[in-house]
Design a protein around this motif. Structure first.
Motif, PDB file in Angstrom:
ATOM      1  N   ALA A 166      -5.819  -6.130  -6.483  1.00  0.00           N
ATOM      2  CA  ALA A 166      -6.823  -5.630  -7.418  1.00  0.00           C
ATOM      3  C   ALA A 166      -7.415  -6.744  -8.287  1.00  0.00           C
ATOM      4  O   ALA A 166      -8.037  -6.477  -9.313  1.00  0.00           O
ATOM      5  CB  ALA A 166      -6.196  -4.552  -8.297  1.00  0.00           C
TER       6      ALA A 166
ATOM      7  N   CYS B  82       1.416   3.641  -4.431  1.00  0.00           N
ATOM      8  CA  CYS B  82       0.111   3.931  -5.040  1.00  0.00           C
ATOM      9  C   CYS B  82       0.088   5.294  -5.735  1.00  0.00           C
ATOM     10  O   CYS B  82      -0.925   5.977  -5.728  1.00  0.00           O
ATOM     11  CB  CYS B  82      -0.981   3.847  -3.982  1.00  0.00           C
ATOM     12  SG  CYS B  82      -0.679   4.959  -2.606  1.00  0.00           S
TER      13      CYS B  82
ATOM     14  N   ASN C 258      -6.225   4.252  -9.267  1.00  0.00           N
ATOM     15  CA  ASN C 258      -7.319   4.101  -8.297  1.00  0.00           C
ATOM     16  C   ASN C 258      -7.357   2.727  -7.647  1.00  0.00           C
ATOM     17  O   ASN C 258      -8.004   2.540  -6.620  1.00  0.00           O
ATOM     18  CB  ASN C 258      -8.680   4.355  -8.964  1.00  0.00           C
ATOM     19  CG  ASN C 258      -8.842   5.805  -9.354  1.00  0.00           C
ATOM     20  OD1 ASN C 258      -8.087   6.659  -8.900  1.00  0.00           O
ATOM     21  ND2 ASN C 258      -9.819   6.085 -10.208  1.00  0.00           N
ATOM     22  N   ASN C 259      -6.699   1.763  -8.255  1.00  0.00           N
ATOM     23  CA  ASN C 259      -6.708   0.404  -7.697  1.00  0.00           C
ATOM     24  C   ASN C 259      -5.304  -0.076  -7.351  1.00  0.00           C
ATOM     25  O   ASN C 259      -5.048  -1.265  -7.248  1.00  0.00           O
ATOM     26  CB  ASN C 259      -7.327  -0.552  -8.711  1.00  0.00           C
ATOM     27  CG  ASN C 259      -8.784  -0.238  -8.961  1.00  0.00           C
ATOM     28  OD1 ASN C 259      -9.637  -0.507  -8.125  1.00  0.00           O
ATOM     29  ND2 ASN C 259      -9.069   0.391 -10.086  1.00  0.00           N
ATOM     30  N   SER C 260      -4.391   0.873  -7.184  1.00  0.00           N
ATOM     31  CA  SER C 260      -3.008   0.482  -6.919  1.00  0.00           C
ATOM     32  C   SER C 260      -2.744   0.356  -5.416  1.00  0.00           C
ATOM     33  O   SER C 260      -3.514   0.849  -4.593  1.00  0.00           O
ATOM     34  CB  SER C 260      -2.044   1.491  -7.541  1.00  0.00           C
ATOM     35  OG  SER C 260      -2.199   2.748  -6.932  1.00  0.00           O
TER      36      SER C 260
ATOM     37  N   LYS D  41       0.789  -1.238   0.000  1.00  0.00           N
ATOM     38  CA  LYS D  41       0.000   0.000   0.000  1.00  0.00           C
ATOM     39  C   LYS D  41       0.821   1.287   0.000  1.00  0.00           C
ATOM     40  O   LYS D  41       0.270   2.365  -0.199  1.00  0.00           O
ATOM     41  CB  LYS D  41      -1.087  -0.006   1.076  1.00  0.00           C
ATOM     42  CG  LYS D  41      -0.673  -0.013   2.479  1.00  0.00           C
ATOM     43  CD  LYS D  41      -1.957  -0.028   3.344  1.00  0.00           C
ATOM     44  CE  LYS D  41      -1.557  -0.046   4.805  1.00  0.00           C
ATOM     45  NZ  LYS D  41      -2.487  -0.711   5.680  1.00  0.00           N
TER      46      LYS D  41
ATOM     47  N   VAL E   3     -11.301  -6.433  -9.264  1.00  0.00           N
ATOM     48  CA  VAL E   3     -11.657  -5.354 -10.190  1.00  0.00           C
ATOM     49  C   VAL E   3     -11.003  -5.595 -11.554  1.00  0.00           C
ATOM     50  O   VAL E   3     -11.597  -5.337 -12.597  1.00  0.00           O
ATOM     51  CB  VAL E   3     -11.342  -3.960  -9.589  1.00  0.00           C
ATOM     52  CG1 VAL E   3      -9.875  -3.726  -9.403  1.00  0.00           C
ATOM     53  CG2 VAL E   3     -11.912  -2.843 -10.437  1.00  0.00           C
TER      54      VAL E   3
ATOM     55  N   LYS F 243      -7.496   4.645 -13.956  1.00  0.00           N
ATOM     56  CA  LYS F 243      -8.145   3.364 -13.607  1.00  0.00           C
ATOM     57  C   LYS F 243      -7.156   2.477 -12.844  1.00  0.00           C
ATOM     58  O   LYS F 243      -7.543   1.742 -11.942  1.00  0.00           O
ATOM     59  CB  LYS F 243      -8.635   2.653 -14.865  1.00  0.00           C
ATOM     60  CG  LYS F 243      -9.873   3.283 -15.451  1.00  0.00           C
ATOM     61  CD  LYS F 243     -10.982   2.266 -15.536  1.00  0.00           C
ATOM     62  CE  LYS F 243     -12.375   2.842 -15.646  1.00  0.00           C
ATOM     63  NZ  LYS F 243     -12.589   3.887 -16.590  1.00  0.00           N
TER      64      LYS F 243
ATOM     65  N   MET G 192       0.731  -3.172  -7.958  1.00  0.00           N
ATOM     66  CA  MET G 192      -0.613  -3.760  -7.910  1.00  0.00           C
ATOM     67  C   MET G 192      -0.480  -5.270  -7.786  1.00  0.00           C
ATOM     68  O   MET G 192       0.410  -5.860  -8.392  1.00  0.00           O
ATOM     69  CB  MET G 192      -1.324  -3.403  -9.221  1.00  0.00           C
ATOM     70  CG  MET G 192      -2.664  -4.018  -9.410  1.00  0.00           C
ATOM     71  SD  MET G 192      -3.398  -3.472 -10.974  1.00  0.00           S
ATOM     72  CE  MET G 192      -3.994  -1.874 -10.528  1.00  0.00           C
TER      73      MET G 192
END
Ligand code: HEM
Length: 135
Positions: free
Chosen positions: A109, A71, A103-105, A68, A112, A100, A78
């Motif tokens: 993931a 990001c 936002n999901n890093s 985390k 998604v 895109k 990811m």
């Protein structure tokens, strides 16, 4: 060349028709376009030399806390299906845009990713960006 997309039964022995229910379950296609020189073909050429783009010398174990921290556009990791990738070099090549991914890093993931494009062969596309395994 390694296939960047997975075959969902379209091809040998199939009619090539996409089942209606399956089609409805797919996401609507957006209108994003990448800059010239950033197509999937350009990416395939870039990674074909085998150059290590992961930022690490050898595969490592990555904790959720470590994941985390990465990001941002400059440092974007990811996790997909248990593997962790440094997706920073791929950002501008992503057909649906940088946001895109950002936002999901820094997270797992997988869900998604699969919801958007289960047919995309991330192991092939990101093979030079492989950092290690999520613990
Ligand atoms: C989890 C974060 C991600 C999200 C939310 C996301 C979302 C999307 C969306 C909505 C599209 C469709 C764009 C369109 O049809 O115009 C797309 C296309 C695509 N994405 Fe991602 N993506 C993500 C991560 C990635 C990653 C990490 C890769 C690299 C392996 C990737 C590779 C691709 C490719 C190759 C396409 C084109 C697919 C096609 O044309 O069939 N995406 N993405």
């Amino acid at each position: 060349m390694v296939a960047l997309f997975k075959n969902f039964g379209i091809g040998e022995g199939s009619t090539g028709k996409v089942d209606g229910e399956f089609k409805k379950s797919l996401p609507k296609r957006g209108k994003y376009s990448v800059a010239p020189g950033y197509s999937q073909l350009d990416w395939a050429r870039k990674i074909s030399s085998g150059e290590n783009l992961s930022g690490v010398n050898r595969p490592m174990k990555v904790s959720k806390d470590e994941l985390k921290k990465h990001c941002t556009e400059e440092d974007c990791w990811m996790s997909i299906k248990g593997k962790v990738y440094n997706v920073t070099p791929y950002l501008n090549y992503h057909p649906a845009g940088v946001k895109k991914i950002i936002n999901n890093s820094g997270i797992d993931a997988t869900q998604v990713f699969m919801m958007n494009h289960a047919w995309v062969n991330e192991e092939a596309i990101l093979r030079n960006c492989f950092i290690g395994y999520l613990t």
